[in-house]
Design a protein around this motif. Structure first.
Motif, PDB file in Angstrom:
ATOM      1  N   GLU A 132       7.291   4.635   7.725  1.00 21.82           N
ATOM      2  CA  GLU A 132       6.522   4.075   8.833  1.00 21.82           C
ATOM      3  C   GLU A 132       7.418   3.321   9.806  1.00 21.82           C
ATOM      4  O   GLU A 132       7.216   3.377  11.022  1.00 21.82           O
ATOM      5  CB  GLU A 132       5.402   3.168   8.320  1.00 21.82           C
ATOM      6  CG  GLU A 132       4.244   3.921   7.737  1.00 21.82           C
ATOM      7  CD  GLU A 132       3.622   4.908   8.727  1.00 21.82           C
ATOM      8  OE1 GLU A 132       3.322   4.535   9.880  1.00 21.82           O
ATOM      9  OE2 GLU A 132       3.450   6.080   8.340  1.00 21.82           O
ATOM     10  N   LEU A 133       8.409   2.604   9.287  1.00 16.42           N
ATOM     11  CA  LEU A 133       9.355   1.933  10.180  1.00 16.42           C
ATOM     12  C   LEU A 133      10.131   2.954  11.001  1.00 16.42           C
ATOM     13  O   LEU A 133      10.365   2.752  12.196  1.00 16.42           O
ATOM     14  CB  LEU A 133      10.317   1.045   9.382  1.00 16.42           C
ATOM     15  CG  LEU A 133       9.710  -0.229   8.797  1.00 16.42           C
ATOM     16  CD1 LEU A 133      10.732  -0.947   7.924  1.00 16.42           C
ATOM     17  CD2 LEU A 133       9.199  -1.144   9.893  1.00 16.42           C
ATOM     18  N   CYS A 134      10.497   4.047  10.383  1.00  9.29           N
ATOM     19  CA  CYS A 134      11.196   5.117  11.110  1.00  9.29           C
ATOM     20  C   CYS A 134      10.297   5.709  12.185  1.00  9.29           C
ATOM     21  O   CYS A 134      10.764   6.012  13.293  1.00  9.29           O
ATOM     22  CB  CYS A 134      11.691   6.193  10.154  1.00  9.29           C
ATOM     23  SG  CYS A 134      13.035   5.629   9.086  1.00  9.29           S
ATOM     24  N   ASN A 135       9.014   5.851  11.895  1.00 10.17           N
ATOM     25  CA  ASN A 135       8.063   6.319  12.903  1.00 10.17           C
ATOM     26  C   ASN A 135       7.986   5.342  14.075  1.00 10.17           C
ATOM     27  O   ASN A 135       7.947   5.753  15.235  1.00 10.17           O
ATOM     28  CB  ASN A 135       6.670   6.516  12.305  1.00 10.17           C
ATOM     29  CG  ASN A 135       6.585   7.717  11.404  1.00 10.17           C
ATOM     30  OD1 ASN A 135       7.378   8.640  11.499  1.00 10.17           O
ATOM     31  ND2 ASN A 135       5.621   7.696  10.496  1.00 10.17           N
ATOM     32  N   LYS A 191       0.809  -1.224   0.000  1.00 14.20           N
ATOM     33  CA  LYS A 191       0.000   0.000   0.000  1.00 14.20           C
ATOM     34  C   LYS A 191       0.842   1.275   0.000  1.00 14.20           C
ATOM     35  O   LYS A 191       0.458   2.255  -0.609  1.00 14.20           O
ATOM     36  CB  LYS A 191      -0.930   0.005   1.198  1.00 14.20           C
ATOM     37  CG  LYS A 191      -1.992  -1.075   1.126  1.00 14.20           C
ATOM     38  CD  LYS A 191      -3.207  -0.680   1.917  1.00 14.20           C
ATOM     39  CE  LYS A 191      -4.276  -1.721   1.822  1.00 14.20           C
ATOM     40  NZ  LYS A 191      -5.116  -1.581   0.666  1.00 14.20           N
ATOM     41  N   LEU A 192       1.983   1.257   0.706  1.00 17.89           N
ATOM     42  CA  LEU A 192       2.773   2.471   0.879  1.00 17.89           C
ATOM     43  C   LEU A 192       3.948   2.597  -0.071  1.00 17.89           C
ATOM     44  O   LEU A 192       4.494   3.685  -0.235  1.00 17.89           O
ATOM     45  CB  LEU A 192       3.305   2.541   2.318  1.00 17.89           C
ATOM     46  CG  LEU A 192       2.272   2.548   3.432  1.00 17.89           C
ATOM     47  CD1 LEU A 192       2.961   2.461   4.786  1.00 17.89           C
ATOM     48  CD2 LEU A 192       1.401   3.791   3.340  1.00 17.89           C
ATOM     49  N   GLY A 193       4.384   1.489  -0.651  1.00 16.29           N
ATOM     50  CA  GLY A 193       5.596   1.499  -1.460  1.00 16.29           C
ATOM     51  C   GLY A 193       6.825   1.525  -0.558  1.00 16.29           C
ATOM     52  O   GLY A 193       6.720   1.612   0.660  1.00 16.29           O
ATOM     53  N   GLU A 209      19.499  -0.731  12.372  1.00 24.88           N
ATOM     54  CA  GLU A 209      19.352  -2.063  12.963  1.00 24.88           C
ATOM     55  C   GLU A 209      17.882  -2.395  13.179  1.00 24.88           C
ATOM     56  O   GLU A 209      17.449  -3.529  12.923  1.00 24.88           O
ATOM     57  CB  GLU A 209      20.098  -2.141  14.298  1.00 24.88           C
ATOM     58  CG  GLU A 209      21.601  -2.125  14.155  1.00 24.88           C
ATOM     59  CD  GLU A 209      22.324  -1.972  15.474  1.00 24.88           C
ATOM     60  OE1 GLU A 209      23.433  -2.525  15.589  1.00 24.88           O
ATOM     61  OE2 GLU A 209      21.796  -1.316  16.404  1.00 24.88           O
ATOM     62  N   PHE A 210      17.099  -1.434  13.638  1.00 21.40           N
ATOM     63  CA  PHE A 210      15.675  -1.646  13.856  1.00 21.40           C
ATOM     64  C   PHE A 210      14.958  -1.988  12.550  1.00 21.40           C
ATOM     65  O   PHE A 210      14.188  -2.950  12.479  1.00 21.40           O
ATOM     66  CB  PHE A 210      15.043  -0.408  14.494  1.00 21.40           C
ATOM     67  CG  PHE A 210      13.547  -0.491  14.627  1.00 21.40           C
ATOM     68  CD1 PHE A 210      12.968  -1.257  15.617  1.00 21.40           C
ATOM     69  CD2 PHE A 210      12.717   0.197  13.751  1.00 21.40           C
ATOM     70  CE1 PHE A 210      11.580  -1.336  15.738  1.00 21.40           C
ATOM     71  CE2 PHE A 210      11.341   0.126  13.856  1.00 21.40           C
ATOM     72  CZ  PHE A 210      10.763  -0.641  14.855  1.00 21.40           C
ATOM     73  N   CYS A 211      15.214  -1.217  11.508  1.00 15.29           N
ATOM     74  CA  CYS A 211      14.552  -1.463  10.224  1.00 15.29           C
ATOM     75  C   CYS A 211      14.951  -2.813   9.639  1.00 15.29           C
ATOM     76  O   CYS A 211      14.099  -3.556   9.134  1.00 15.29           O
ATOM     77  CB  CYS A 211      14.854  -0.328   9.245  1.00 15.29           C
ATOM     78  SG  CYS A 211      14.038   1.227   9.686  1.00 15.29           S
ATOM     79  N   VAL A 212      16.215  -3.154   9.721  1.00 17.59           N
ATOM     80  CA  VAL A 212      16.671  -4.458   9.233  1.00 17.59           C
ATOM     81  C   VAL A 212      15.997  -5.570  10.024  1.00 17.59           C
ATOM     82  O   VAL A 212      15.539  -6.568   9.452  1.00 17.59           O
ATOM     83  CB  VAL A 212      18.216  -4.564   9.299  1.00 17.59           C
ATOM     84  CG1 VAL A 212      18.681  -5.986   9.057  1.00 17.59           C
ATOM     85  CG2 VAL A 212      18.855  -3.605   8.290  1.00 17.59           C
ATOM     86  N   LEU A 213      15.899  -5.413  11.337  1.00 14.50           N
ATOM     87  CA  LEU A 213      15.237  -6.424  12.170  1.00 14.50           C
ATOM     88  C   LEU A 213      13.776  -6.593  11.765  1.00 14.50           C
ATOM     89  O   LEU A 213      13.287  -7.717  11.658  1.00 14.50           O
ATOM     90  CB  LEU A 213      15.345  -6.046  13.651  1.00 14.50           C
ATOM     91  CG  LEU A 213      14.651  -6.986  14.631  1.00 14.50           C
ATOM     92  CD1 LEU A 213      15.268  -8.385  14.580  1.00 14.50           C
ATOM     93  CD2 LEU A 213      14.717  -6.423  16.040  1.00 14.50           C
ATOM     94  N   MET A 214      13.085  -5.513  11.520  1.00 10.31           N
ATOM     95  CA  MET A 214      11.684  -5.606  11.121  1.00 10.31           C
ATOM     96  C   MET A 214      11.536  -6.368   9.800  1.00 10.31           C
ATOM     97  O   MET A 214      10.631  -7.178   9.644  1.00 10.31           O
ATOM     98  CB  MET A 214      11.047  -4.212  11.010  1.00 10.31           C
ATOM     99  CG  MET A 214      10.921  -3.469  12.327  1.00 10.31           C
ATOM    100  SD  MET A 214       9.878  -4.312  13.537  1.00 10.31           S
ATOM    101  CE  MET A 214      11.079  -5.139  14.556  1.00 10.31           C
ATOM    102  N   PHE A 215      12.442  -6.129   8.863  1.00  6.74           N
ATOM    103  CA  PHE A 215      12.415  -6.876   7.605  1.00  6.74           C
ATOM    104  C   PHE A 215      12.700  -8.352   7.849  1.00  6.74           C
ATOM    105  O   PHE A 215      12.055  -9.221   7.271  1.00  6.74           O
ATOM    106  CB  PHE A 215      13.425  -6.302   6.610  1.00  6.74           C
ATOM    107  CG  PHE A 215      12.887  -5.195   5.767  1.00  6.74           C
ATOM    108  CD1 PHE A 215      12.504  -5.421   4.464  1.00  6.74           C
ATOM    109  CD2 PHE A 215      12.755  -3.913   6.283  1.00  6.74           C
ATOM    110  CE1 PHE A 215      12.000  -4.398   3.684  1.00  6.74           C
ATOM    111  CE2 PHE A 215      12.258  -2.889   5.513  1.00  6.74           C
ATOM    112  CZ  PHE A 215      11.875  -3.119   4.212  1.00  6.74           C
TER     113      PHE A 215
END
Length: 119
Positions: free
Chosen positions: A28-31, A19-21, A85-91
């Motif tokens: 959103e991950l940064c938020n 939906k967001l691209g 690190e947070f964004c990579v973990l979420m992926f």
């Protein structure tokens, strides 16, 4: 990080990505990172994760689960998660999104979202 007591997790990242691209998903991950981080340190610590986890529906996680999350994503060994690190973990925690992650990573790097990150 899988355990017998693992919470029931519904992976919304692929839907968000669709939906967001790529740019929107990373924003959103940064938020999410900003919600969980210790604002005085600029990273997610155990204390900030525990204090703010309810904002993301993670209030039922045990201290061991929270420590495991930090350890799983902490690539530089400082005991905390920076934004990358947070964004990579979420992926990594999103099996369906892993198939699409190379595309989103390349798009994000081209946009310069992590220009302040240094290895």
């Amino acid at each position: 990080m899988a355990s017998k007591n693992e919470p029931n997790f519904q992976d919304f990242l692929p839907l968000m990505a669709e939906k967001l691209g790529g740019d929107g998903l990373i924003a959103e991950l940064c938020n999410g990172f900003n919600l969980l981080m210790d604002s005085s340190k600029g990273v997610i610590t155990f204390e900030s994760l525990k204090r703010n986890s309810g904002l993301l529906g993670l209030q039922d996680l045990s201290d061991d689960d929270l420590y495991s999350m930090l350890k799983e994503g902490d690539f530089d060994g400082d005991g905390a998660l920076n934004q990358m690190e947070f964004c990579v973990l979420m992926f990594r925690l999103s099996p369906d999104l892993m198939d699409q992650s190379q595309f989103f990573l390349e798009e994000t790097l081209q946009q310069g979202y992590f220009q302040d990150f240094h290895l």
